[in-house]
Enzyme design. Sequence first.
Site, short mmCIF file in Angstrom:
data_model
loop_
_atom_site.label_atom_id
_atom_site.label_comp_id
_atom_site.label_asym_id
_atom_site.label_seq_id
_atom_site.Cartn_x
_atom_site.Cartn_y
_atom_site.Cartn_z
N HIS A 33 56.32 -28.13 -6.68
CA HIS A 33 56.48 -26.83 -6.01
C HIS A 33 56.41 -26.90 -4.50
O HIS A 33 56.38 -25.86 -3.84
CB HIS A 33 55.40 -25.85 -6.47
CG HIS A 33 55.51 -25.48 -7.90
ND1 HIS A 33 56.19 -24.37 -8.35
CD2 HIS A 33 55.04 -26.10 -9.01
CE1 HIS A 33 56.12 -24.30 -9.66
NE2 HIS A 33 55.43 -25.34 -10.09
N LYS A 45 53.58 -11.97 1.31
CA LYS A 45 53.40 -13.31 0.75
C LYS A 45 52.12 -13.90 1.32
O LYS A 45 51.53 -13.33 2.25
CB LYS A 45 54.59 -14.22 1.06
CG LYS A 45 55.03 -14.22 2.54
CD LYS A 45 56.32 -14.98 2.76
CE LYS A 45 57.56 -14.19 2.45
NZ LYS A 45 58.32 -14.64 1.30
N ARG A 46 51.68 -15.07 0.78
CA ARG A 46 50.51 -15.73 1.36
C ARG A 46 50.77 -15.96 2.86
O ARG A 46 51.91 -16.10 3.28
CB ARG A 46 50.30 -17.11 0.72
CG ARG A 46 49.76 -17.10 -0.67
CD ARG A 46 49.58 -18.53 -1.19
NE ARG A 46 50.86 -19.20 -1.32
CZ ARG A 46 51.17 -20.37 -0.76
NH1 ARG A 46 50.29 -21.00 0.01
NH2 ARG A 46 52.35 -20.92 -0.94
N LYS A 84 55.72 -19.77 6.70
CA LYS A 84 56.30 -18.51 6.26
C LYS A 84 56.58 -17.57 7.46
O LYS A 84 57.23 -16.54 7.32
CB LYS A 84 55.40 -17.84 5.23
CG LYS A 84 55.30 -18.65 3.93
CD LYS A 84 54.41 -17.99 2.91
CE LYS A 84 54.14 -18.85 1.69
NZ LYS A 84 55.20 -18.77 0.67
N THR A 96 59.78 -16.46 -4.70
CA THR A 96 60.11 -15.63 -5.86
C THR A 96 60.03 -14.15 -5.48
O THR A 96 60.72 -13.33 -6.08
CB THR A 96 59.16 -15.92 -7.05
OG1 THR A 96 57.83 -15.97 -6.56
CG2 THR A 96 59.53 -17.22 -7.74
N LYS A 144 62.40 -10.67 -6.39
CA LYS A 144 61.88 -9.37 -6.85
C LYS A 144 62.43 -8.26 -5.95
O LYS A 144 62.83 -7.19 -6.43
CB LYS A 144 60.35 -9.37 -6.80
CG LYS A 144 59.72 -10.35 -7.77
CD LYS A 144 58.24 -10.64 -7.46
CE LYS A 144 57.82 -11.91 -8.18
NZ LYS A 144 56.56 -12.49 -7.67
C1 26W Z 1 46.46 -28.36 -3.72
C2 26W Z 1 46.07 -26.98 -3.41
C3 26W Z 1 47.18 -26.00 -3.46
C4 26W Z 1 47.19 -25.05 -4.43
C5 26W Z 1 48.19 -24.08 -4.44
C6 26W Z 1 48.17 -26.04 -2.51
C7 26W Z 1 49.16 -25.09 -2.50
C8 26W Z 1 49.18 -24.12 -3.49
C9 26W Z 1 50.27 -23.09 -3.44
C10 26W Z 1 49.67 -21.74 -3.55
C11 26W Z 1 51.37 -23.45 -4.39
C12 26W Z 1 52.46 -22.41 -4.47
O1 26W Z 1 52.23 -21.26 -4.80
N1 26W Z 1 53.70 -22.81 -4.24
C13 26W Z 1 54.83 -21.90 -4.36
O2 26W Z 1 55.36 -22.03 -5.66
C14 26W Z 1 56.37 -21.06 -5.89
C15 26W Z 1 56.78 -21.18 -7.34
O3 26W Z 1 57.56 -22.31 -7.55
C16 26W Z 1 57.53 -21.24 -4.95
O4 26W Z 1 58.43 -20.19 -5.17
C17 26W Z 1 57.05 -21.22 -3.51
O5 26W Z 1 58.12 -21.54 -2.65
C18 26W Z 1 55.90 -22.21 -3.33
O6 26W Z 1 55.34 -22.11 -2.03
#
Ligand code: 26W
Length: 795
Positions: A341, A528-529, A534, A636, A640
Site C-alpha cells: 500500500h 484525509k490523514r 498529501k 479511495t 467516494k
Molecule cells: C507501519 C505503520 C503504518 C501503518 C499504517 C504506516 C502507514 C500506514 C497507513 C495508514 C497505510 C495506509 O492507509 N495506506 C493507504 O492505503 C490505501 C488503501 O490501499 C491507499 O488508497 C492509500 O493511497 C494509502 O496511503
Amino acid sequence: MFSSKEEFKKFFMNRIADKRSQKSLEMAFETLWEMTHEWIQENWNRTNQLYEKEPEKQLYYFSIEFLIGRVLGQNLVNLNFYDVVKEGLDELGLKLSEIEELEDEPGLGNGGLGRLAACFMDSLASLALPGHGYGLRYKGGLFTQHFVNGNQTEQPTKWIKEKNNADARQKDLAVEVAYYGDVQLVVGTAGVKRTIENPVWVKAVPYDLPIVGANGGTINTLRLWQAEVSERPFPSTKDHTVYEHETAKITDRLYPDDSLESGKILRLKQQYLLCSASLQDLLRNPSFPVEEIPENIAIQINDTHPALAIPELMRILIDDHSLGWEQAWDITTRTISYTNHTILTEAMEKWDCHLIQSLLPRIYLIIEEIDLRFKESLQNQGKTVDVLRKLSIIEEGVIKMAVLAVVGSYKVNGVAKLHTNILKKREMKELNEQFPNKFHNKTNGITHRRWLIKANPELSELITETIGARWVKEPERLDELHSFAQNPSFLQDFQAVKKLKKEQLIYHLQRDQNIVVDSASIFDIHIKRFHGYKRQLMNILHIQMLYNRIKHDSTYRPYPRTFFFGGKAAPTYHFAKQVIKMINTIASKVNNDPLVREHLHIVFVENYNVTQAEYLIPAAEVSEQISTASKEASGTGNMKLMMNGALTIGTFDGANVEMFEQVGEENAFVFGMRAEEIMQYEKEKSYNPKEIIEGDPEIAKMMRQLATGKFTDGKINADFIVEQLLEDKDPYFVLKDIHSYAKAHEKILKAYDNPMKWAEMSVKNMAASGIFSSDRTIQQYSDDVWHLSKVPSIH
Ligand code: 26W
C-alpha cells in the site's frame, strides 16, 4: 422477522413495552440493535452451516486495521430494512437518524488501508463469496481529536460499551500465543523436533462480528482478537506482575501510523498475536489434510503488518505437523498473497533482528533459514552482489518485511496502475525480475452500499428513478447516467439533491461545532490523514495567496468558497501537527476579516472519521486530491467523492490517473508535475525551491509573511514549515506545483459560473465512477488470486 411497516411497529413496540415502555432514544437504540442481531443471527448460522457442510475454498483477509464505521444503519440497509424501519419509527415519533447517532464508531484503523479492508468485507459478503477478516480488537481505537488553541489534542477513544457490543466474545475458541522462551531440540520417535521452552503465554480471545452482505443473504465473519492473561504457568525467570501488565496492553490501543519510534515491541507483539492466533484458529481440526491447505484456504495479507504469517505458518507445519522444510515452503507460498500500500520509505517496515530474536526466537530462526535458502539459490543463479543485497530479507541486522512478504507469497499486488508500475519498475525492480509472474495490479475500490446508498439515499433514489434499480447490484451500470448528463430536468434534480446534502452538512456542523456556513458557497473538501505528501499545506498556502489578492486587488472579488479540512495527524508527527495549527490560525484570520470572509471561509471539521465522512462526502462539490505525484498509492476518498458527483482537482497520482481516464480530463481539474518528473528531480536532487521563490513575487510575499510570523500569530507557528520548504528543499514539491494548482482553482471558478455545465460534469463523474466499486476489485482478486466460488443462495 416482518414483512411490513405495521408488523415492524408491532414488533418494536412489544420490545419497547418489555422495557418499561419508555420511548427514550437509548431504549430504542438497544431494541433496534437486538432486533437486527436476531435477524442477522439466523442467516449467519445458515451461512456457517453451509461452509461446514460443503467446504469450499475460503479466503481470510489478515489486517491490522478494519475501519468499519457505524454498524447499525449499514446492516439495516444491507438487510433491505432501512426504509421500513425508518418510516415505522417516524410514525412512532422517533427518528432513525438520531438513534443511529447513539452508536460509537469503532475506530479500529488510521485511514485508507483500514477502510479498504472494511469495504472489501462488505463486497465479499455482497458478492456471496466466502471471505472473512482477521484483525485485532483494540480497546481504544484511534484517538479522538480536539483542537485547543488550534492545536490537535488526542484523547483516548473508548468505543466498547459493555452493553450493545458490536461483536460477540467466543471464549471457547481462545488460543494461546507464545512469546520469548528458548528454542529446544527434542529427539522423539518421529525425528528431531523444535519446541519453545518456558515461553510467556498470552491468551487470545476472539470476538466475532457479522458482515452482512447485500440482501442479507451471505453473512461472513470478522474475527477480532483480544489479548488476555493466560492461565498457563509463567516462566520462573520472569516477573509475574510485569508480565500481566504487558499482556493486558497488547490490544490496548491502535498504533497511529508514522509514529514508529514509540512502542516498537508492542507493535510487534500485536502483529504476532494476529498472525499466530488466526493461523491456529484456521488449522484447528481442519476438514482437510494440511498438504491441501492451498486448495482450501487463501490468506491475503494487507500490507506487511501481518507478514509474520509466513514464518508462523512454516512453524506450525514443521514443528506441529512434522512436515519437511521443502513441503512446508511449497504450501506456505501457495497460500499467502500480499498487497503493498505504499512506497514511502518511512512506512516500509523493518525490524531489528535482535528484537525478533528475543521476542520470537523460533520465528527468527525460520526467517533466517528462508533468507539463507533464498540467497543460496540466487548465488547459484550467478546474481551480482548488488542484486543479492537488494533481494536479501536480512540485511545489516534488520529484517525487511516487504522482501519477506514478496518471497513468501504467490501473488503481490499494488493498489492502482501507477503504483503497481512504480513497484515493478523501481521500488521492487529486482524482485519483479526474479519473480516475473508474481506482480499484478488491483486498483482499489469502495463499497457503493455505504458511500452512495447509505450516505446519500436521496441521490440513490434519484439515480434509481432515472435508470432503474439495477445499478444497485451492478454498480458499473451507473454509466447509464451518461445519457442524462444533458437532460435539464435531471440536472435540476441533481442540483436539488446536492443542495439538500449541503444543508444537511451545515445543520450537522452548526449543531456539533457551532459553525455557520453559507450554503450558496462552493463546498471544496480536503479530507484525509495529515501527511506531508498529501499536501494540505499547499491548499492552505493557496488560500493565503487568495487572501492577499482580495486584500490588495480591489478588482478581485471571487465567488464565495468554503474550504473544508478534515483529518488527524499521528501524535508524534510534528510537521503534520504544525500544518493543522497553521490551518486553524489562518482560518480565524480569514473567517474574521469582514472583507475576505465574503469570499473565503475555512472550516476544519474536528475528529474526522468514517461517520464525519458520511456527512461530508455527499455535500462536496470540489474534491481535493493533490498529493505529490508518485506518493499516493491509490487513494479511495477520491473515488467516494467522485461517486457523489464532486469534481476532482488533482494530480496525476494513484487512482486519480484512472479516474481521469474514465471521466475524461475535461471533466476534472488536473494540474501539477507528473510522477516521472518528480522522480527525476528526486534522483538528481536538482530541485531548488529558492529559485521559485525568487522568480515569483506572489510566492515570495507569502514566504515572507510566514517567516515573519505575520500570518500565523507568531513565528513559532510556522518555523517548522518554513524550515521544510527552505532548508529541507520542499520535499513534497509544494512550491513547485502551487502555481499550476492556483490556475486549476481559477478554472474551477469559471466552470462554477455555469451551473448547468457544472451539474453536467458532476453527473459525468458519477456515471464514470462505477468501475471504482469494490465489488469490481473483489471479483478481480477472486478471479486472479483467490479462486473462490459463490456461496449457494440460501433464500
Ligand atoms: C507501519 C505503520 C503504518 C501503518 C499504517 C504506516 C502507514 C500506514 C497507513 C495508514 C497505510 C495506509 O492507509 N495506506 C493507504 O492505503 C490505501 C488503501 O490501499 C491507499 O488508497 C492509500 O493511497 C494509502 O496511503
